[in-house]
Each structure stands twice: as C-alpha cells, then as structure tokens.
Design an enzyme around this catalytic site. Structure first.
Site, PDB file in Angstrom:
ATOM      1  N   THR A   1       8.960 -26.223 -41.783  1.00 46.47           N
ATOM      2  CA  THR A   1       8.141 -27.408 -42.060  1.00 46.47           C
ATOM      3  C   THR A   1       8.802 -28.304 -43.100  1.00 46.47           C
ATOM      4  OG1 THR A   1       6.833 -26.083 -43.628  1.00 46.47           O
ATOM      5  CG2 THR A   1       5.919 -26.387 -41.413  1.00 46.47           C
TER       6      THR A   1
ATOM      7  N   LYS B   1      18.686 -18.366 -43.189  1.00 53.13           N
ATOM      8  CA  LYS B   1      18.569 -19.781 -43.528  1.00 53.13           C
ATOM      9  C   LYS B   1      19.911 -20.367 -43.992  1.00 53.13           C
ATOM     10  CE  LYS B   1      13.662 -19.322 -44.671  1.00 53.13           C
ATOM     11  NZ  LYS B   1      13.026 -20.262 -43.739  1.00 53.13           N
TER      12      LYS B   1
ATOM     13  N   HIS C   1       4.900 -15.747 -36.508  1.00 54.36           N
ATOM     14  CA  HIS C   1       5.742 -16.657 -37.286  1.00 54.36           C
ATOM     15  C   HIS C   1       7.201 -16.209 -37.365  1.00 54.36           C
ATOM     16  CE1 HIS C   1       2.913 -19.596 -39.032  1.00 54.36           C
ATOM     17  NE2 HIS C   1       2.019 -18.625 -38.960  1.00 54.36           N
TER      18      HIS C   1
ATOM     19  N   LYS D   1       8.956 -32.557 -43.665  1.00 51.78           N
ATOM     20  CA  LYS D   1       8.673 -33.278 -44.917  1.00 51.78           C
ATOM     21  C   LYS D   1       9.826 -34.201 -45.282  1.00 51.78           C
ATOM     22  CE  LYS D   1       6.086 -29.186 -46.134  1.00 51.78           C
ATOM     23  NZ  LYS D   1       6.224 -27.828 -46.681  1.00 51.78           N
TER      24      LYS D   1
ATOM     25  N   LYS E   1      14.290 -24.169 -49.871  1.00 57.03           N
ATOM     26  CA  LYS E   1      13.463 -23.295 -49.038  1.00 57.03           C
ATOM     27  C   LYS E   1      13.641 -21.877 -49.530  1.00 57.03           C
ATOM     28  CE  LYS E   1      15.626 -24.775 -45.394  1.00 57.03           C
ATOM     29  NZ  LYS E   1      14.747 -25.055 -44.271  1.00 57.03           N
ATOM     30  N   ARG E   2      12.785 -20.987 -49.043  1.00 56.04           N
ATOM     31  CA  ARG E   2      12.924 -19.569 -49.369  1.00 56.04           C
ATOM     32  C   ARG E   2      14.343 -19.108 -49.062  1.00 56.04           C
ATOM     33  NH1 ARG E   2      12.018 -15.086 -45.984  1.00 56.04           N
ATOM     34  NH2 ARG E   2      11.293 -16.497 -44.353  1.00 56.04           N
TER      35      ARG E   2
END
Length: 800
Positions: free
Chosen positions: A634, A532, A337, A638, A526-527
C-alpha cells in the site's frame, strides 16, 4: 482552556486541551451512531486484526469533521502552530507495517461510507518497539505511548470478559443425557475493552475500534505469597501484563510462541464474546447470527476465531455441532495477505493443545471432518490431504482452518489472488473455487493526501474545481488534462519542492545530515524483510558510489537515497541490512570528493506521522520486491497519490498501477512472477555465475567483507554476503534473486535519472500518477467487500 491560558500553556497541555474539545464533539456523534445502530439494526462487520496502525488521531479527526482549517486558523490567531500541537500526540503503538495500516484505512473508510463496523485488536502498552539507531545498529526500546494517557480512547469496564488458558477438559453428561465439556484448572485473565472512535468524513458516523487490555481476575494472591510460593502469588498479574506488553513478541523460542498464541486467542475470544452479547440484546435466535454479523479475519493471526466461535456456540449457548458449524461457516470470512508459506501461521500441536485444550478438541474435530471431505473428493490421494489438512506433521495449520470454515477467501491484489489460486492454495481452489475472490487493497486519501500533503490537496481541489475527490477518489482523474499544462507543471514542482524542503529540515534535525532538496529523493520505506529487497537498493547505492569514484566527471544527477524500516527483533539478516545501510551512509556522506552527489539517509523509527512527510516529498518510490512475493503493498499507492514515480517489479498491486498509469509513467524492471516461480520450481539459478562474470557486482559483494564499510571488520556483513552466494545463512543462495535482477534494476535507475533531467516530462509523469490513483482508494476496496462478501446496509446518523 481560554485563549490566554492556551497561549501560556506548554505544548502537551495545549494538545490535551484541544483534543479534549475534539473528543467532546466526537462523543456526541459516537453516541448518535450507537443509537442509530440500535434503531436501524444493521448488519455489522467485526474486523479482527492483530494490529491497527492508526497514526495520530487529532488531525485526521479534524479533517473528517471538516473542521481542520477553522481550528488551524483559530490557533494561528493566538500564535499557536497546529503542526507543533499535533506533534505532541504519540503514534498509537498498535501496529507495525502494511497489515496494520491497511486495517486502519479500512476502518476509516467503513465509517466514511456509512457502514457499521467494529475493529478488534489489542491495547499494546509498548507496541512492537520504538526504534533507535546506535552506531548504525537497530536498538529496540519500549514505545511508551500511553505515558501521558491517550485522549482518544474510552475505558469500557462494562465489557469485561474472562479468557481461559491451560488446564484440562472433562466431559460430563447433563440431566438430559447430552454431553457437556467442563474446562478446569485453568488460568484466566479478564479482557477489558477500550474503545477508540473512528470518525467518518462529514457524515457524523463514528465506528469503533475495540482494543483489549488484560487484567488479572484475582490479583495478588497473598495466601500463596505467605506460603513462600512467590511465583504463584503474582502468576495471574504476570499473565495479564505479558499478554498486552508488546506486538509480535520474539518467537524464536517456545515462550515466545506460547505468548503469541495466547495473544491471538485473548483478543479473538473477548471480541467474539462481546459480539454475541451485543447480538443477543436485540435477537433471540443465534441461528440468524450470520444475517447480522460477519467476522472478517485479517490474515492468519485471528483465525482461531473459527474454533472459538464453535466453542461459544456449543459450550456456552448449548447448540449442537451441526448448528454451530452452520452458523460459523456463514459468519467467518478470511483475507490472505501472503504468498509465502512460512508466513502462514502454524502452531505445534503440543503448544496449542496445552494452552487451549477445549479449543484444540474442536479444531481436531473440524480437521477430522474436513479430512473426510477431502478423501471423499479425492480417494487415495495423500498429496491432497498433505496440502489441505488442518492437522498435519505435528502442526495446527491456521490458514487451512480458515479456508475450510470461511465462506469467503480473498487475496489483496489481482496477481496475488491468481498466485493463491494457481500455486499456494491451488488445492483449496480446486476443491472450493466459489470461496475465492480478489479485493485489491487501497488507502484512505483523507489521511495520505488531505492531511499529509495539504499543499497538494488544495492544488488538486483548485485544478479539478471540487473537493469531491475526498470521498470519491475517482474524481482525481480530472487532473490528467493538466499534465501537459506548463503552468500546472510549475505549480506542481513548487509544491513538491516545498515538501522536500520540509523533509530536508526534518532530516537535518533528526539525522544531522544536510540533503539537497534539488536532488532526486529516492525513497524506500517499509517493513524490512529480505523479499522487499532493501539489500538490492543499498547494493545499487554502493555500485553508483563506485562508479562516481572511478569516474568523477560522469553525467550524474545528485541523488538522496532515503530508507526507513523496522526489522523484527529476532531477524538477523534484516538487522544486518539496517547496519549496512547506515555504514554505507557513514562512508558516502563523509566523502567530500563526490561533492554531495550521493547522500544516504536512514530515518529512525519509521511510523505513520513521519511517513506522511516522506510520501509528500518523494520523487521516486522504490517498490522492488521479488516478483510473486508481495501480496499487494500500500506504500506504493501512497507514493503514487503524492506524485512520486514508481520504480518497481511486476509484483503485487504494482501490476494494477502499471495498468492505470501506463508503461511510460512507471519504471518496471526485473523478472516476472512466472519467471521467478519457474526458477523456484526448477532450482536452476546459481548466483555464483553472476558473481564470476560481472566485475561490478563482484566488487560490491567483495566490499561487504573486505572492511570497506565496516572499519576493517571482515565479518560484520558476512551473513549478507553468504545469503547471496551460498547456503550458510539461508536455505537457498540468493533466495530473492537480488543478483539476478541487479542489472535490470541498475538500468531502470539510469532511466529514472535521465527522465528527471527533463523537468517537463517528469512533472507530466508525476501529475499523471496522481490522476491515475483513483482506483487505489480504500473506499473502493471496502465497497467491494460490502458488495461481494459482507452485504452490509448503510447507516444514517441523525444528530441534534
């Protein structure tokens, strides 16, 4: 409860009562499923994951039982709101980010598609943490989700297994002259199973999530206490309690590292013991175990399963090394991952050997044999040994162990898999290319559309003339023909506005901030991790604010920037970013001179239950990771499914989303993965050049350290400033190329604003995003795992 009693009960009592009824129905199907497993003897996948971010079960179970609307209407008849009842259910604190949510989606899809599966994880008492925001700072507090009990779990004391830590290993010889290994002087805990039902959609299939609790073997040692040895008296109780307290304990220190390794071994060992016990009830030849069982290791956390399975087969079942290795290498499969080397778990040999002495002996032998294989293939090539060795530089490298032993190694998006093959794991791919394959991630449309966005779900069903999309998301492509239809566009806009009003009310209640549902809802949830690039997002907000202050009359569409993220407790830069977001919000939201044209909101304690409302309300989906760093994502799927337009880099699954929806319906910016990787190889990027030559960027950076957003404190955000311009707080300046991509990002945001001005064009693009989301169902992903890796057979469940 009877209707009168329900009306008079409090919300928690009503939730428990309704959940009890639902659980009773589920239990019937659950028992029927287990009977079907026993009769049909299907191959079973044991999906091993450190986390399962399940979300609330009541609503999702009702949807999958095809009873949601009926129950909702029945409750409304007696004046009860199902949304308020669902709000009484805690989010099970069994996961944190995308990894855990993916595991939950996969389990639900396995049940819906009719495949036999057991999820395997830990019953954390307090999860990772419940996030509170105090003065803009993240505060971690225990998430006591079990305080009222949890109706959708079942304690299974008959599945109790010992798990041993520490001690020493003594070799002996049995009566036949065979070597045996005896584990002595260890500490042990009992792993006790709690089973949670995973309900399939409309097929009476109920798979099982096994979450393991820990209990002491002997309990309180009164004799030790009486001797004054108070620590020894409670040692087993403390060990058991600590194992299951929290997800991802801070591992910035030795004790934290030890606890993480103990947790991983604990749930893996218990799960393997239960799996083998179940197999032996119906089969007497362990050599055929891989014909009936696959152990799918979800990321590197469960990869100690390779060595533990070997231990059980050799030490407990009496098989030879070669027999055990043949079984293990046909039963274990590994999902990678991450592309980032630092996230591929490595354990100091000293810690690993002291905590798991027998398991370490097995790892050592696997490593020795694998190194021989490498040297045989590549004589005199130390670089290959360095790249692929399982034991190297004083560490146990868990990903290398999983790849060496697993019969399948998959990435989770096409770009991610190609980077693994050509960069991160290229030596393994060269040695054993047949193991590598791609399985692009997906999400379950039943939770993230049918449950999260019922207005849109009903509209989709009405427009395409069927609810077949619930189990076959490819059917949603039929919506594309309505993208230019003015009536359909207006219907979509009304649904989106209603969802924005719902979220605006939530924000008002929880944040005390008034936001305009007519503004662009630009969302990044998100985390929180530097790659990110939440920092890029908030820096752009600062940049826009500067522009508005300098030119109040500029053409500008009002924007509401919505953030939600948890930072790991020991992650300094991530926590500083949360503080910066909240500090920027404090300044901008209280500046009357900009007339509310920009609002900034940080949603506290982001989790599945509030995420569902956020996805439904979003106009813009921020998927802005540094290209080559996000394995898949993901959340991007969504948002797409709920009609948001993505602004993103060509990273992870964004690449495949771009292919599905077309260039005109997604806004791409920034460097490509190839460009990023080239800069990383050459180390030729100097962010100071941008700082010196771009006045607007320099101003934003200066505002981090001149007190603009910190009440005059010049040091509060110094760590972020340094991370972008020098190496005082990071190995490389601007490791994730925030300044490099800033201008491209700003241009993309300008494109978003201009597109939003054209209502018809925006609605068309949003509808096409929904219509093109069919590929990104976890049903499709799971079917690919089944076809290519697991080779499962469907199970038919017969009910009364």
């Amino acid at each position: 409860m009877y209707r009168k009693e329900l009306k008079e009960a409090n919300q928690q009592e009503i939730f428990q009562a309704v959940s009890g009824v639902v659980k009773d129905v589920v239990m019937d199907d659950w028992m029927a499923t287990q009977k079907a497993f026993d009769k049909q003897d299907p191959k079973i996948v044991y999906y091993m994951s450190m986390e399962f971010l399940m979300g609330r079960a009541l609503g999702n179970n009702l949807i999958n039982m095809k009873s949601y609307k009926e129950v909702k209407e029945a409750l409304e008849e007696i004046g009860l709101d199902i949304d308020l009842i669902e709000d009484q259910e805690p989010d099970p604190a069994l996961g944190n980010g995308g990894l855990g949510r993916l595991a939950a989606c996969f389990m639900e899809s396995l049940a819906t598609l009719g495949y036999a599966a057991y999820g395997c994880g830990i019953r954390y008492r307090y999860g990772m943490f419940k996030q509170q925001i105090s003065d803009g700072f993240q505060i971690e507090v225990p998430d006591n989700w079990l305080k009222n009990g949890y109706p959708f779990e079942l304690r299974r004391p008959e599945y109790t297994y010992p798990v041993k830590f520490g001690g020493n290993v003594r070799q002996m010889t049995d009566e036949n002259g065979n070597a045996k290994w005896v584990h002595e002087n260890y500490q042990a805990v009992n792993a006790v199973a709690y089973d949670m039902p995973i309900v399939g959609y409309g097929n009476h299939m109920v798979d099982t999530l096994i979450i393991w609790d820990a209990e002491p073997v002997n309990g309180f040692a009164l004799d030790q206490f009486d001797k004054g040895d108070y620590e020894s008296a409670v040692a087993e109780e403390n060990l058991a309690r600590n194992l299951v307290e929290v997800l991802y304990p801070n591992d910035n220190h030795r004790k934290g590292k030890e606890l993480r390794l103990k947790q991983q071994y604990f749930f893996v060992s218990a799960s393997l013991q239960r799996a083998i016990e179940r197999y032996k009830k119906n089969h007497d030849d362990l050599h055929k175990l891989p014909e009936k069982v696959t152990f799918q290791m979800n990321d590197t956390h469960p990869t100690v399963a390779v060595a533990e399975l070997m231990r059980i087969l050799i030490d407990e079942e009496g098989l030879s090394w070669d027999e055990a290795w043949d079984i293990t290498t046909r039963a274990c499969a590994y999902t990678n991952h991450t592309i980032m080397a630092e996230a591929l778990e490595k354990w100091p040999i000293e810690i690993f050997q002291s905590l798991l002495p027998r398991v370490y002996q097995i790892v050592e032998e696997i490593a020795r044999r694998f190194e021989y294989q490498i040297r045989e293939k590549y004589p005199f090539n130390e670089d290959k040994v360095k790249a692929m060795g399982i034991l190297y530089d004083g560490q146990v490298r868990m990903a290398n162990l999983a790849i060496a032993a697993g019969y399948s190694v998959n990435g989770v998006a096409r770009l991610h898999t190609e980077i693994l093959k050509n960069e991160s794991l290229k030596d393994f791919y060269e040695l054993m290319p047949e193991k590598f394959n791609n399985k692009t991630n997906g999400i379950t449309q039943r939770r993230f559309l049918a449950h999260a966005n019922p207005l849109l779900a009903d509209w989709v069903t009405k427009r395409i003339g069927s609810d077949a999309w619930i189990t076959d998301l490819s059917q949603i492509k039929k919506l594309a023909k309505y993208a230019d239809d003015k009536k359909a566009q207006e219907e979509f806009r009304k649904i989106k506005h209603a969802n924005k009003v719902r979220l605006a009310n939530y924000i008002k209640e929880h944040n005390g901030i008034e936001v305009d549902p007519n503004s662009i809802f630009d969302v990044q949830v998100k985390r929180l991790h530097e790659y990110k690039r939440q920092l890029l997002n908030i820096m752009h907000v600062m940049y826009l604010y500067n522009n508005l202050k300098s030119n109040p009359g500029m053409d500008f569409v009002p924007r509401t920037f919505i953030f939600g993220a948890k930072a790991a407790a020991g992650y300094k830069n991530a926590k500083a970013t949360i503080k910066l977001i909240n500090s920027v919000a404090e300044v901008i939201n209280n500046d009357a001179s900009i007339n509310g044209k920009i609002k900034v909101v940080f949603i506290e304690d982001y989790r599945v239950s509030n995420a569902e409302w956020i996805f439904a309300a979003a106009d813009v989906s921020e998927q802005i990771s540094t290209a080559s760093k996000e394995a898949s994502g993901t959340g991007n799927m969504k948002f797409m499914l709920n009609g948001a337009i993505t602004i993103g880099t060509m990273d992870g699954a964004n690449v495949e989303m771009h292919e599905e929806v077309g260039d005109e319906n997604i806004v791409i910016f920034g460097m490509s993965s190839d460009e990023v990787i080239e800069h990383e190889h050459k180390r030729d990027y100097n962010p100071m050049e941008i700082y010196n030559n771009d006045d607007a960027i320099r101003r934003v950076l200066t505002q981090m350290v001149d007190g603009t957003y910190s009440a005059g404190d010049h040091e509060l955000f110094r760590v972020l400033y340094n991370s972008l311009l020098n190496t005082q707080s990071s190995q490389y300046a601007d490791t994730y190329f925030i300044l490099k991509d800033f201008r491209s990002y700003a241009a993309a945001q300008e494109k978003i604003m201009n597109l939003y001005k054209d209502e018809a064009a925006w609605a068309k693009s949003a509808i096409l995003n929904i219509a093109c989301s069919g590929k990104f169902s976890s049903d499709r992903t799971i079917q690919e795992y089944v076809d290519d890796i697991w080779k499962l057979e469907k199970v038919t469940v017969k009910t009364k």
